[in-house]
Design an enzyme around this catalytic site. Structure first.
Site, PDB file in Angstrom:
ATOM      1  CD  GLU A 442      -2.659  -1.360  -0.109  1.00  0.00           C
ATOM      2  OE1 GLU A 442      -2.905  -0.365  -0.832  1.00  0.00           O
ATOM      3  OE2 GLU A 442      -2.969  -2.504  -0.432  1.00  0.00           O
ATOM      4  N   GLY A 443       2.006   1.193  -0.627  1.00  0.00           N
ATOM      5  CA  GLY A 443       2.894   2.346  -0.744  1.00  0.00           C
ATOM      6  C   GLY A 443       3.994   2.281   0.290  1.00  0.00           C
TER       7      GLY A 443
END
Length: 596
Positions: A442-443
């Site tokens: 998620e980054g």
């Protein structure tokens, strides 16, 4: 040997006492959020996580997921499917969904407490409902009414699960490079063709159907991120009237063999003309996907929090029981052959680091979640805008700091066990392995740092940052005459001013050299996180001192805050030095000379 007990006392203190969520829920008109209902739900959630999910944590790690190459099917570890059935039967899949969709209609910030328990009890299992929640958010905000009726209700009920299908083998985080195609069909559907990687829950045996939300390009799409659309592609075909048909042309090609979270399946998904439906407007898919991603980023921050707390609980118990050497100041338990290791200063340092970061991080994360409630339910447009700005600023801090701290704290907790921590029987090495992924998916931390400094602060002119600094300033002004808080308020006010000055200095340097943003971003992110926790720890002490709490509780909060301010907050000195060093030392060496 590795167990979990939901920290309900501190959860209640954080959400209801410090953040004062009950007053917020009443003001927002959330009728379902009555305190007796919430307390009963917390007790039942704790029971489910402690007795059902937590015992499966080791099972999932040792068994992993089994992939059948011939059929493309995935079997989850023993007990996972039965636990998911209990989860669905308890109504937990729709805990924060609106009643008209079949949910409990409880606040997002209350749902975060359930999520923290799940992630502490069994992080790998928790990834399955996590992605369903993200899909719910995307469909709720961007889906057509019929899509919400057909797909969203089934996900809320738990009969179906959801995924996010973003990246591809050549893309990484640069989604502008994706090649998956979407060809319009005569009946209004689309044929989706391409390969997606790192798809959590892409294939499994928990639910009847899996709803893939897939980024793809239409034939006439412009290049880059401006040409991306979002599509619903179910594992089993679904018509507009909800009729379920035959298996769609989407298949798991393989599953990843990972360092941790073995019970959570990560798939390569192949779409071969699979039938799907467009969500939202053509070429606006990235905006819709960010609805999922932002929710997921907060959720991954909560994963870090859950891991910190579980690791701390087990390290604390072990440190109280393990006898080794005598205290330097003399025997503390002379009737025993040695003292428990909790008497030793550096064991206490490791334990207190986890305790301070968990309890402070809990306040940070819960507060961010209340902003989601305001954004979703307030009738005041100005209040929603302000909540959106502050939430945007806090999201990368929650995601990156809590996950990086989980790596640190699971390491510290393992270290308390000595050699026993390194062997599988105690369960500590699993927590350390599981934590590592949270800083990546998620980054990555680096992407969160660039989002915070480059976009939320510089590009958006610090709208959320100004709100945060306003919160700190108001608190310091309110407590300036409170002698009992002087040791916290004075350094907090000084750091807030320094932080504002550092931000302005980065902006000036970046005007001449854009690389200064990238060079300062990670240090700036951590400075932001440590400052935020300083605010929440000071506020926690103020709340405890002003309330009707046992003397032991007040002392615990004060001493932990004192440790945080004296031992952890000075890390801002290191990050300040890194920020002020600038880009020169990072960019001076020619790339060709790195291996010389």
């Amino acid at each position: 040997m590795n167990t979990y007990k939901a920290p309900l006392r501190d959860m209640r203190f954080a959400l209801f006492d410090v953040i004062q969520a009950e007053a917020l829920y009443a003001r927002l008109g959330i009728e379902a959020a009555q305190r007796d209902v919430l307390d009963a739900a917390l007790e039942e959630a704790a029971r489910f996580n402690e007795t059902v999910l937590a015992p499966l944590n080791t099972v999932g790690d040792r068994e992993g997921c089994q992939f059948d190459k011939a059929s493309g099917a995935v079997k989850t570890p023993s007990g996972f499917k039965e636990a998911y059935q209990q989860f669905v039967e308890g109504g937990w899949a729709g805990i924060t969904a609106r009643a008209e969709l079949g949910g409990m209609d409880l606040p997002e910030s209350f749902g975060v407490l359930m999520k923290e328990m799940i992630d502490a009890a069994n992080l790998a299992w928790g990834n399955y409902p996590l992605l369903s929640h993200g899909a719910t958010e995307a469909l709720k905000h961007h889906g057509e009414p019929w899509q919400q009726e057909v797909f969203l209700k089934a996900i809320v009920e738990g009969r179906w699960t959801g995924t996010m299908c973003l990246t591809e083998p050549h893309c990484g985080s640069d989604l502008g490079l994706l090649k998956t195609r979407a060809e319009p069909l005569a009946d209004g559907k689309y044929a989706i063709t391409g390969t997606k990687i790192f798809i959590t829950g892409g294939e499994h045996d928990l639910a009847e159907n899996i709803v893939h939300l897939v980024l793809a390009r239409l034939p006439d799409a412009p290049a880059g991120t401006k040409g991306i659309s979002l599509f619903i592609v179910p594992k089993v075909k679904v018509e507009r009237d909800g009729t379920v048909g035959e298996r769609n042309a989407v298949r798991c090609g393989s599953i990843e063999h990972k360092m941790g979270i073995h019970g959570s399946v990560t798939c390569v998904m192949n779409f071969d003309g699979a039938e799907g439906y467009l969500i939202g407007q053509p070429n606006r898919g990235l905006a819709a996907m960010f609805t999922m991603m932002n929710t997921a980023r907060l959720a991954v921050g909560i994963q870090g929090l859950g891991l910190i707390d579980r690791a701390f609980q087990n390290a604390l118990r072990y440190s109280r029981e393990r006898l080794q050497m005598r205290a330097l100041s003399g025997a503390k338990e002379p009737s025993k052959p040695a003292d428990p290791i909790i008497v030793h200063p550096d064991v206490r340092r490791m334990l207190l680091t986890s305790k301070a970061l968990a309890e402070g991080g809990r306040l940070l994360a819960y507060h961010a979640a209340t902003l989601v409630d305001v954004l979703e339910r307030s009738q005041d447009e100005g209040e929603r805008k302000a909540a959106d700005e502050l939430l945007g600023y806090l999201t990368p801090i929650v995601k990156a700091c809590l996950t990086e701290w989980s790596v640190e704290c699971t390491y510290n907790s393992l270290q308390c066990f000595g050699g026993h921590g390194y062997v599988a029987e105690w369960g500590m090495e699993q927590l350390a392995r599981d934590a590592r992924i949270t800083t990546i998916y998620e980054g990555t931390t680096q992407i969160q740092a660039l989002d915070l400094l480059g976009r939320k602060v510089m590009q958006l002119q610090g709208a959320g940052l100004k709100q945060f600094l306003g919160m700190v300033q108001r608190f310091c002004e309110q407590q300036i005459e409170n002698a009992a808080l002087a040791e916290f308020v004075a350094p907090l006010a000084a750091l807030a001013k320094e932080y504002a000055d550092l931000t302005l200095a980065i902006g000036k340097k970046a005007a001449a050299n854009p690389e200064e943003i990238g060079a300062a971003s990670v240090d700036y992110l951590f400075y932001s996180g440590y400052l935020a926790l300083a605010y929440w720890w000071a506020k926690a002490v103020a709340t405890a001192e002003a309330g009707d709490y046992p003397a032991e509780f007040k002392a615990m909060k004060r001493e932990t805050a004192r440790f945080y301010f004296q031992r952890l907050l000075p890390r801002t000195r290191l990050h300040k030095a890194g920020i002020e060093a600038g880009a020169a030392s990072l960019m001076g060496l020619d790339a060709a000379l790195f291996d010389s």
